[in-house]
Scaffold this active site. Structure first.
Site, short mmCIF file in Angstrom:
data_model
loop_
_atom_site.label_atom_id
_atom_site.label_comp_id
_atom_site.label_asym_id
_atom_site.label_seq_id
_atom_site.Cartn_x
_atom_site.Cartn_y
_atom_site.Cartn_z
N HIS A 1 -11.52 -6.16 8.29
CA HIS A 1 -12.35 -6.02 7.39
C HIS A 1 -13.64 -5.54 7.46
O HIS A 1 -14.94 -5.47 6.78
CB HIS A 1 -12.82 -7.32 6.67
N GLU B 1 0.73 -1.26 -0.02
CA GLU B 1 -0.06 0.06 0.17
C GLU B 1 0.80 1.31 0.02
O GLU B 1 0.65 2.10 -0.45
CB GLU B 1 -0.86 0.02 1.24
C1 TPP Z 1 -1.90 -4.93 4.25
C2 TPP Z 1 -3.02 -5.73 3.47
N1 TPP Z 1 -3.10 -5.43 2.27
C3 TPP Z 1 -3.98 -6.25 1.59
C4 TPP Z 1 -4.65 -7.31 2.10
C5 TPP Z 1 -5.62 -8.14 1.34
N2 TPP Z 1 -4.94 -9.70 1.25
C6 TPP Z 1 -5.24 -10.72 2.10
S1 TPP Z 1 -4.34 -12.02 1.48
C7 TPP Z 1 -3.60 -11.10 0.14
C8 TPP Z 1 -2.66 -11.78 -0.49
C9 TPP Z 1 -1.38 -12.53 0.17
O1 TPP Z 1 -0.72 -13.25 -0.46
P1 TPP Z 1 0.77 -13.93 0.25
O2 TPP Z 1 1.42 -13.00 0.95
O3 TPP Z 1 1.42 -14.50 -0.93
O4 TPP Z 1 0.08 -15.02 0.84
P2 TPP Z 1 -0.82 -16.27 0.48
O5 TPP Z 1 -2.27 -15.92 0.77
O6 TPP Z 1 -0.78 -16.43 -1.03
O7 TPP Z 1 -0.48 -17.60 1.29
C10 TPP Z 1 -4.07 -9.75 0.06
C11 TPP Z 1 -3.61 -9.08 -1.08
C12 TPP Z 1 -4.26 -7.59 3.51
N3 TPP Z 1 -4.62 -8.51 4.23
N4 TPP Z 1 -3.55 -6.69 4.14
#
Ligand code: TPP
Lengths: 339, 387
Positions: free
Chosen positions: A144, A75
């Site tokens: 959320h 972000e």
């Molecule tokens: C600061 C923040 N930005 C956006 C989100 C929304 N979000 C939740 S999970 C995710 C993807 C995370 O991917 P990764 O770190 O690769 O973990 P994975 O879910 O693939 O195991 C996003 C963008 C969030 N939870 N926190």
């Protein structure tokens, strides 16, 4: 395209249509991108996927990956990049997946975006829009469901907007994109599909800073914004069956906000009840209450009522009970009426 | 491959320890995709041990499957599977001393939690937000906390566990304990400023923290290439002055060996280390994007990774070693997990939902007057409504 076809299309385009709030957002983005090639759109999952709520669905297919693109999960980079693009002459519209996740971009919002014009003596500005779903009612737990608008209303230099109808969402978002200032555009996620309404077939904007009178009344001014608006209407309905005439006001934007309309209304009705779902302490409605007592003290027939979220992190299991529903709003109104 | 061709030197022993790693283009692997060992397996991996590990992985897999069913039945609201990542999480668990070392996990770590001994009943209670949830129904499904296992509470905000993990490690150093901290995250998390800030601080402070990237290659719809232009994640360790290890996250033996090796290096007071486990999220990101294949990834890619299934790889290895898991035995194991989950769901649901009164507790260590007032207001409202 033949001339007749064109005329027919224009005629079709000028018919008002009933759509939901999220479609209004998509349409606003689509039309603004069509109108102005400087408008670019980015964030997490906004491209192929079309955003977690599908607000940007189809836009990458239409405008290409140059103008609609996914960024790394950061972000700070999303907001910071938007600032840099705006300084260089683009009109960035960034999506932050949930208002709860603006935290990592907070410094860029308050230190860069908000202060660019002021600190450069007007030499530079950062006309950008950050769109983000906010508020509760979707069983999302505290990460959320939060309503963080007061962090942003407290920062001079930012405009803060929160529509509750498709008409306003579309018109305000277009105004935000065309404006010259950084705008934090909160979208009440529980109204994305629940709020339906008519939008004109032609291009229009809604001025940022003007409240809307949803219904006129003479006994009490019921004032809110965002996700709580349908509950205000329900409360007003209930009171009206008891013979109470309620004026319902939707602030629509918090900075700047329509002090004049609110004060005029309270001067007419003598009573005000302020509703928002954010926690009570440092709630933006505290500002509204101050303004009312400052400018309309002599007209007040009862203390100003406030209905807010509780001062706790938004709970998961008690999602519904946390929100100031119609009953809590009605009770606050009855208290003001019986004072 | 015949055993004669197997490389007798386990790669982990070949890793230089105290200095920064020479970075590897290929992840460290002990067992090939077809289940044949590539290196001589360390003596600890007896067939019995491998069967045990297989059991934990299969249990986690079936747990996922059952919870998705629960979701479809509308008995919970959110679930993010870890299917496909069992070797990474179960393997990592074996380098952690539960209740001794500390863990700052992320939301996809319920398999890690199970492997560390967090009772299934607690996890199910949390997912259901029932009265038996140790986190008292406060957070979204499987964003849990387990104090006994030193499993710190999960925040949904991506990467914001990384600086605190560094802090826990700094405290351990200050206190002179022999504990270490383990911090996990996905590949997407490595783009956040918090990740870089925490990694950098840990390096500068020589904090005893093991960072583990569960690189499942997708952050919702963004793949690793969209996330970073660097070749992989583990090479970033160099910038922060710590060793970086790259391991086949679908090979339980390799994950255990590398994580244990890295953890020991951290435990010995050498400072932090980063392990990147290359794995794959087979299912969707969560129930909110059940349409992954439609929008952002190909069926072929998923099929290809299904062929690298970590649970199946152990089964093939056991077969190769002459100790196959019979299909009947496997079916019985699966049925047992399903029965277990069913029973515990019923047990958890029977405890009811947390009362609204507890909403106001745990905000502060003592309840301030304004919260007492708000609680009283809600009580009046609720009791009025009940009349
Ligand atoms: C600061 C923040 N930005 C956006 C989100 C929304 N979000 C939740 S999970 C995710 C993807 C995370 O991917 P990764 O770190 O690769 O973990 P994975 O879910 O693939 O195991 C996003 C963008 C969030 N939870 N926190």
């Amino acid at each position: 395209m033949t001339a007749t076809q064109e005329r027919q299309d224009m005629k079709a385009a000028s018919e008002p249509r009933t759509i939901n709030l999220i479609t209004a957002v998509t349409e606003a983005l689509h039309e603004e991108m069509e109108r102005d090639s400087r408008v670019v759109l980015f964030g997490q999952d906004v491209g192929a996927r079309g955003g977690v709520f599908m607000a940007t669905a189809g836009l990458q297919a239409t405008f290409g990956k140059e103008r609609v693109f996914d960024t790394p999960l950061s972000e700070a980079s999303i907001v910071g990049a938007a600032v840099g693009m705006a300084v260089r002459g683009l009109r960035p519209v960034a999506e932050i997946q949930f208002a709860d996740y603006m935290g990592p971009g907070f410094d860029q919002i308050i230190s860069q975006a908000a202060k660019m014009r002021y600190r450069s003596g007007g030499q530079y500005s950062a006309p950008l829009v950050i769109r983000t779903p906010s508020g509760g009612g979707v069983k999302g737990g505290h990460h959320h469901s939060q309503s963080p608008e007061s962090y942003y209303t407290h920062t001079p230099g930012l405009k803060v907007v929160m529509p509750s109808t498709p008409y306003d969402a579309k018109g305000l978002l277009k105004a935000a994109i065309r404006g010259e200032d950084p705008v934090i555009f909160f979208e009440p996620k529980r109204l994305y599909r629940a709020s339906k309404g008519e939008v004109p077939g032609h291009d229009y904007t809604v001025k940022i800073g003007e409240a809307a009178v949803r219904r006129e009344g003479s006994d009490l001014s019921l004032i809110g914004y965002g996700g709580v608006m349908p509950d205000l209407e329900r409360a007003a309905d209930a009171l009206e069956t008891e013979g109470v005439s309620v004026e319902v006001i939707d602030l629509r934007s918090l900075v700047p906000w329509d002090r004049e309309l609110v004060v005029d209304s309270v001067q007419k009705t003598g009573r005000a009840v302020l509703v928002s779902e954010a926690p009570r302490i440092s709630n933006f409605m505290g500002e509204v209450a101050y303004a009312i007592q400052d400018a309309a003290f002599d007209s007040l027939l009862a203390p100003i009522g406030q209905v807010a979220g509780f001062d706790i992190p938004y709970p998961y299991v008690q999602d519904k009970i946390y929100l100031p529903g119609p009953n809590r709003i009605t009770a606050a109104c009855v208290q003001a009426l019986n004072y | 491959m015949t055993p004669a061709q197997i490389n007798p030197t386990p790669p982990v022993e070949a890793l230089p320890t105290p200095e920064i790693q020479p970075f590897t283009a290929e992840p460290i692997r002990y067992v090939a995709e077809d289940g044949l060992p590539i290196h001589t397996l360390p003596a600890a991996y007896t067939p019995e041990r491998l069967r045990e590990l297989h059991g934990v992985m299969l249990r986690a897999r079936e747990f996922d499957r059952k919870l998705i069913t629960l979701l479809r039945q509308g008995r919970t609201t959110f679930y993010a599977q870890s299917s496909g990542m069992e070797a990474t999480q179960v393997g990592l668990a074996h380098s952690i001393r539960p209740g001794h070392d500390w863990v700052w996990p992320y939301y996809r770590d319920h398999t890690l939690a199970l492997a560390l001994g967090v009772p299934m009943f607690e996890l199910i209670s949390q997912v259901l937000g029932s009265n038996s949830d140790p986190s008292r129904g406060r957070q979204m499904p499987h964003h849990f906390a387990a104090r006994k296992q030193h499993f710190v509470s999960i925040s949904s905000s991506i990467a914001n566990q990384v600086p605190p993990a560094t802090g826990t490690a700094m405290a351990q150093k200050y206190l002179g304990t022999d504990e270490i901290t383990v911090c996990t995250f996905g590949d997407g998390a490595t783009s956040e400023g918090d990740w870089h800030a925490g990694m950098n601080m840990a390096g500068a402070m020589a904090a005893p923290c093991l960072f583990v990237c569960e690189n499942n290659q997708w952050a919702i719809s963004t793949n690793l290439r969209g996330q970073t232009a660097s070749e992989n994640i583990h090479i970033k360790a160099k910038a922060y002055g710590m060793p970086g290890f790259y391991v086949d996250g679908n090979d339980i033996v390799a994950v255990m060996e590398v994580c244990t090796h890295a953890a020991e290096w951290v435990r010995a007071g050498n400072g932090p280390a980063l392990v990147e486990c290359l794995t794959y999220r087979v299912g969707s990101h969560s129930n909110a994007d059940a349409d992954a294949e439609k929008h952002y990834r190909t069926r072929e890619e998923v099929q290809e990774w299904l062929g690298r299934d970590p649970v199946v790889r152990v089964e093939k290895l056991l077969e190769h070693l002459g100790h196959p898991i019979e299909s009947r035995e496997r079916a019985d194991m699966i049925a047992a997990v399903h029965r277990d989950v069913d029973e515990q769901v019923i047990r958890a649901e029977a405890t009811g939902q947390p009362d609204w009164r507890i909403m106001f507790e745990d905000v502060y260590s003592d309840m301030p007057a304004h919260l007492r007032e708000e609680a009283a207001m809600l009580r009046a409202e609720q009791e009025g409504e009940r009349k």
